[in-house]
Design a protein around this motif. Structure first.
Motif, short mmCIF file in Angstrom:
data_model
loop_
_atom_site.label_atom_id
_atom_site.label_comp_id
_atom_site.label_asym_id
_atom_site.label_seq_id
_atom_site.Cartn_x
_atom_site.Cartn_y
_atom_site.Cartn_z
N HIS A 586 56.77 -108.06 27.16
CA HIS A 586 56.24 -108.70 28.37
C HIS A 586 54.91 -109.42 28.08
O HIS A 586 54.37 -109.38 26.98
CB HIS A 586 56.08 -107.67 29.48
N HIS A 587 54.41 -110.01 29.13
CA HIS A 587 53.15 -110.77 29.02
C HIS A 587 51.96 -109.82 28.84
O HIS A 587 51.90 -108.76 29.49
CB HIS A 587 52.95 -111.62 30.28
N ILE A 588 51.06 -110.17 27.95
CA ILE A 588 49.80 -109.44 27.78
C ILE A 588 48.69 -110.34 28.31
O ILE A 588 48.53 -111.49 27.89
CB ILE A 588 49.54 -109.08 26.31
N ASP A 589 47.89 -109.82 29.26
CA ASP A 589 46.86 -110.63 29.90
C ASP A 589 45.55 -110.68 29.10
O ASP A 589 44.86 -111.70 29.09
CB ASP A 589 46.56 -110.08 31.30
N LEU A 590 45.20 -109.58 28.45
CA LEU A 590 43.88 -109.51 27.83
C LEU A 590 43.93 -108.68 26.55
O LEU A 590 44.56 -107.61 26.52
CB LEU A 590 42.86 -108.87 28.81
N LEU A 591 43.28 -109.19 25.50
CA LEU A 591 43.04 -108.42 24.28
C LEU A 591 41.60 -107.94 24.33
O LEU A 591 40.66 -108.73 24.34
CB LEU A 591 43.26 -109.28 23.04
N LEU A 592 41.40 -106.61 24.40
CA LEU A 592 40.07 -106.00 24.39
C LEU A 592 39.94 -105.27 23.06
O LEU A 592 40.54 -104.21 22.85
CB LEU A 592 39.91 -105.02 25.56
N THR A 593 39.17 -105.86 22.14
CA THR A 593 39.15 -105.34 20.76
C THR A 593 37.72 -105.04 20.29
O THR A 593 36.77 -105.73 20.65
CB THR A 593 39.81 -106.33 19.78
N LEU A 605 41.66 -110.53 14.12
CA LEU A 605 42.77 -110.03 14.94
C LEU A 605 43.05 -110.98 16.10
O LEU A 605 44.21 -111.34 16.38
CB LEU A 605 42.44 -108.63 15.46
N ALA A 606 41.99 -111.41 16.79
CA ALA A 606 42.16 -112.30 17.94
C ALA A 606 42.81 -113.61 17.52
O ALA A 606 43.68 -114.15 18.22
CB ALA A 606 40.81 -112.56 18.59
N GLU A 607 42.41 -114.16 16.36
CA GLU A 607 42.99 -115.42 15.89
C GLU A 607 44.48 -115.28 15.63
O GLU A 607 45.27 -116.18 15.97
CB GLU A 607 42.26 -115.87 14.63
N GLN A 608 44.89 -114.15 15.05
CA GLN A 608 46.31 -113.98 14.71
C GLN A 608 47.15 -113.75 15.97
O GLN A 608 48.25 -114.31 16.10
CB GLN A 608 46.48 -112.81 13.74
N ILE A 609 46.67 -112.93 16.90
CA ILE A 609 47.48 -112.65 18.09
C ILE A 609 47.54 -113.86 19.02
O ILE A 609 48.61 -114.19 19.57
CB ILE A 609 46.91 -111.42 18.84
N THR A 610 46.42 -114.58 19.20
CA THR A 610 46.46 -115.76 20.08
C THR A 610 47.31 -116.87 19.49
O THR A 610 47.78 -117.75 20.22
CB THR A 610 45.04 -116.28 20.35
N ALA A 611 47.52 -116.85 18.17
CA ALA A 611 48.39 -117.86 17.57
C ALA A 611 49.84 -117.68 18.02
O ALA A 611 50.59 -118.66 18.14
CB ALA A 611 48.30 -117.78 16.04
N LEU A 616 46.40 -116.09 25.75
CA LEU A 616 45.89 -114.72 25.80
C LEU A 616 44.37 -114.75 25.83
O LEU A 616 43.73 -115.41 25.00
CB LEU A 616 46.38 -113.94 24.57
N ARG A 617 43.80 -114.03 26.79
CA ARG A 617 42.35 -113.99 26.88
C ARG A 617 41.83 -112.83 26.03
O ARG A 617 42.51 -111.82 25.83
CB ARG A 617 41.92 -113.84 28.33
N VAL A 618 40.56 -113.02 25.52
CA VAL A 618 40.00 -112.09 24.55
C VAL A 618 38.62 -111.64 25.01
O VAL A 618 37.81 -112.46 25.46
CB VAL A 618 39.90 -112.71 23.15
N ALA A 619 38.34 -110.37 24.89
CA ALA A 619 37.00 -109.82 25.09
C ALA A 619 36.73 -108.86 23.94
O ALA A 619 37.64 -108.14 23.48
CB ALA A 619 36.89 -109.09 26.43
N TYR A 620 35.51 -108.89 23.45
CA TYR A 620 35.14 -108.04 22.32
C TYR A 620 34.29 -106.87 22.79
O TYR A 620 33.54 -106.97 23.78
CB TYR A 620 34.34 -108.84 21.28
N MET A 621 34.39 -105.77 22.07
CA MET A 621 33.51 -104.61 22.26
C MET A 621 32.77 -104.37 20.95
O MET A 621 33.37 -104.47 19.88
CB MET A 621 34.32 -103.34 22.60
N SER A 622 31.48 -104.04 21.05
CA SER A 622 30.76 -103.72 19.82
C SER A 622 29.49 -102.97 20.13
O SER A 622 28.87 -103.18 21.18
CB SER A 622 30.41 -105.00 19.05
N GLY A 623 29.12 -102.09 19.21
CA GLY A 623 27.83 -101.40 19.31
C GLY A 623 26.70 -102.29 18.84
O GLY A 623 25.54 -102.05 19.14
#
Length: 662
Positions: A586-593, A605-611, A616-623
């Motif tokens: 099914h459709h994935i709305d957001l990649l939170l990585t 990862l975002a470049e490969q999946i959005t290809a 697909l929208r992308v948001a990053y998490m980081s310390g």
């Protein structure tokens, strides 16, 4: 004609500048001119008929060339007394040096001797004075004829070259020149005699001269040409400049040593500066790594504590008199401590230049005006704040929030250094660095245009022994519990992350000035705007793929989203996430990585999946922010980065922003 000739002869005789005496064969004076009367002080009639010896001192009469037995034995014309003057005697007995020119004249059967007598007293006085000056000269004086033979030397020449005077007279001038110089310049003497003008030689680079014993010495030579009766004589004044050359060599050695010491000191300073920069860089890397891991732990702790707090608060609300009320209060303390820990990790990230920044083209004056009232409240009424802003300030590229943080940290530091009151001055101006280095800056700024911000207090100053450590994290001179030691470390991190430089001017009891330089940008300044309200949260069945290698954080993130009606897919790393995305129909709305993960980082990862899933929208998490995510330590405006540790509200708000984008 005979009378005219006699008159002409008498006229010539009387006009002659020398004394003219005509002597007959008997040795008696037959005729004298007026100059003879003036020179010998006899009347004319007193001389006529007198023997010539009357004009010669008694002790010289037998050898005098005018004696009849002397000249008449060889009656040819001759000058006499040019080398060693003869002596004449006046009527009063006084004697004088004289030169005499003799010639003979036949007048019928008689032969007469004509003597031209010249008083050379003045000339001898001049020559004596010249010889005195010559002998007293501090330099060696050597005169040479056109053929190069030495005709004149003085006493200093003997002392300097080690020759006696009689050894030099008649020698070629080349005897005083080293053989290798003669070989290189065989026509030197001829070239000078061809153009005998005065000239100094060897002033810039001394010549070399040679003594009798073969030793050589550096010399300066001044040449000049003298016109004499015997032709042109070239005189050379020769000066031994050994002492000067040695002094110059010593000066050059001292200068070289001084330059070596300066270079060594500069090298030592640069090495110390490099060591300090590397130490701060190492501390920054350590702080960033620790903060990254700690932020993951804090995110788990804070969110699970939040879950528990909700349940305990519900129980406490249902039974206010139960122990749940105290438990809820205790959990609030835990959350406050976690929030404080979060602030500390952000300071560590800032020092290590790992904090997320959103730079804008700024007029720093505008930022300072925005925070001015806040600074006054932080300083208190006992400290005066003076703000002096250059109205023609150039723009810079920086995060306005971080600039405010710099000013606030420096103001708090200044307040603590002025417990009895004082003045804090903030001054801005444009500044140009023209030299490659600035010894006081950390590190040294390259040449270019900068905006200079000076924050100066009138406080106690910073002790010299701790000055090199003030930017280190956790280093503080305050009492235990009154400072974290992260304030100036944060300032250093913000300035260096913005490409700037910082200098500290301080002295105990004389206050402290922090001088920062921010590179000028050619872009147009942005208008500072208040942040817009966050968009409404996205609800419904949106699907989010959460990729996080820290299992506990992955699970708490999933729980937050699931409890807010999101459909959640999870993966522990990049390859696993790609497999999940491929298998999910099914459709994935957001990649939170997460950003930092094994095998593959978040951007890859975002470049490969959005290809494979366009849109697909992308948001990053980081310390902490990494350059490969944010590009030169600055986030692209379209990049969404959720900073760890995040709360439930922050996570849902940021995800709502991304999903609600048009």
């Amino acid at each position: 004609m005979s009378e005219l000739s006699d008159a002409m002869l008498i006229g010539l005789l009387e006009a002659a500048p020398d004394s003219i005496i005509v002597v007959g064969a008997d040795g008696r004076i037959a005729l004298v001119n007026a100059q003879t009367v003036r020179l010998f002080e006899y009347a004319q009639d007193e001389l006529i008929g007198q023997p010539i010896e009357i004009l010669v001192p008694e002790n010289a009469r037998s050898t005098h060339p005018t004696h009849r037995r002397g000249y008449w034995a060889d009656p040819r014309p001759r000058p006499m007394g040019a080398g060693t003057p003869l002596t004449g005697r006046r009527k009063n007995g006084n004697e004088f040096p004289a030169e005499i020119s003799l010639s003979s004249v036949n007048a019928g059967p008689d032969t007469f001797v004509i003597a031209a007598v010249r008083d050379v007293s003045d000339r001898l006085r001049v020559e004596a004075k010249f010889r005195g000056l010559l002998e007293a000269a501090p330099d060696a004086i050597v005169g040479a004829a056109a053929d190069g033979s030495i005709a004149l030397v003085n006493a200093q020449t003997e002392r300097l070259f080690g020759y006696r005077r009689d050894e030099l007279i008649g020698q070629k001038i080349e005897v005083l020149v080293p053989e290798d110089v003669r070989a290189r310049h065989p026509d030197l003497r001829h070239r000078y005699f061809a153009d005998p003008r005065p000239r100094p030689m060897g002033a810039g680079s001394p010549l070399r001269a040679r003594r009798k014993d073969g030793s050589e010495f550096p010399a300066e030579v001044s040449l000049s040409a003298l016109e004499t009766e015997d032709g042109v004589i070239v005189s050379a004044a020769i000066r031994d400049v050994t002492e000067r050359v040695e002094a110059q060599a010593q000066r050059l050695r001292l200068e070289a040593e001084a330059q070596r010491l300066v270079a060594a000191a500069e090298r030592e300073r640069l090495e110390a500066q490099l060591h300090q920069s590397r130490r701060l860089e190492s501390l920054g890397q350590l702080a960033g790594g620790v903060a990254h891991d700690f932020n993951n732990l804090l995110a788990v702790m804070l969110n699970y504590t939040s879950f528990v707090t909700e349940q305990v608060q519900e129980a406490a609300a249902a039974d206010p008199d139960s122990h749940w009320t105290q438990a809820a209060t205790d959990l609030q303390q835990v959350l406050r401590a976690g929030t404080r820990a979060t602030e500390l990790t952000h300071q560590l990230l800032t020092f290590g230049r790992r904090e997320v920044v959103r730079p804008q083209v700024l007029d720093l004056n505008g930022v300072i005006r925005e925070v001015e009232q806040l600074l006054r409240r932080a300083l208190g009424e006992h400290i005066q704040l003076h703000v002096e802003l250059d109205e023609d300030l150039c723009p810079v590229l920086a995060d306005p929030g971080q600039i405010e943080q710099i000013l606030m940290n420096l103001a708090v530091n200044a307040r603590d250094a002025m417990p009895d009151g004082g003045t804090l001055t903030i001054h801005t101006t444009n500044h140009r660095v023209t030299t490659p280095t600035d010894a006081a800056s950390r590190p040294a700024p390259p040449p270019g245009r900068y905006v200079r911000v000076r924050v100066a207090d009138t406080g106690t100053g910073i002790p010299t022994e701790v000055l090199d450590r003030v930017f280190e994290p956790f280093f503080t001179t305050k009492e235990a519990g009154k400072g974290t030691g992260l304030g100036l470390a944060t300032v250093y991190g913000i300035i260096t992350q913005a490409g700037g430089f910082v200098t500290i001017n301080t002295a105990p009891g004389a206050g402290t000035a922090f001088i920062t330089l921010f590179p000028v940008t050619d872009e147009t300044p942005a208008v500072l705007e208040k942040p817009a309200p966050a968009p409404a949260q996205q609800h419904g069945r949106a699907t989010v793929l959460v990729v996080e290698d820290e299992e506990a954080l992955r699970e708490v993130t999933k729980r937050i989203l699931t409890r807010n009606e999101y459909q959640v897919l999870t993966a522990g790393n990049g390859p696993e996430a790609i497999k999940v995305a491929e298998d999910f129909p099914h459709h994935i709305d957001l990649l939170l990585t997460d950003v930092i993960m094994p095998f593959m980082n978040g951007r890859e990862l975002a470049e490969q999946i959005t290809a494979t899933r366009p849109g697909l929208r992308v948001a990053y998490m980081s310390g902490y922010a990494e350059p490969f995510v944010i590009g030169d330590d600055a986030l692209d405006r379209d990049t969404v980065l959720i900073t760890k540790p995040f709360t439930r509200a922050e996570l849902l708000s940021r995800i709502g922003e991304v999903l609600n984008q048009g």
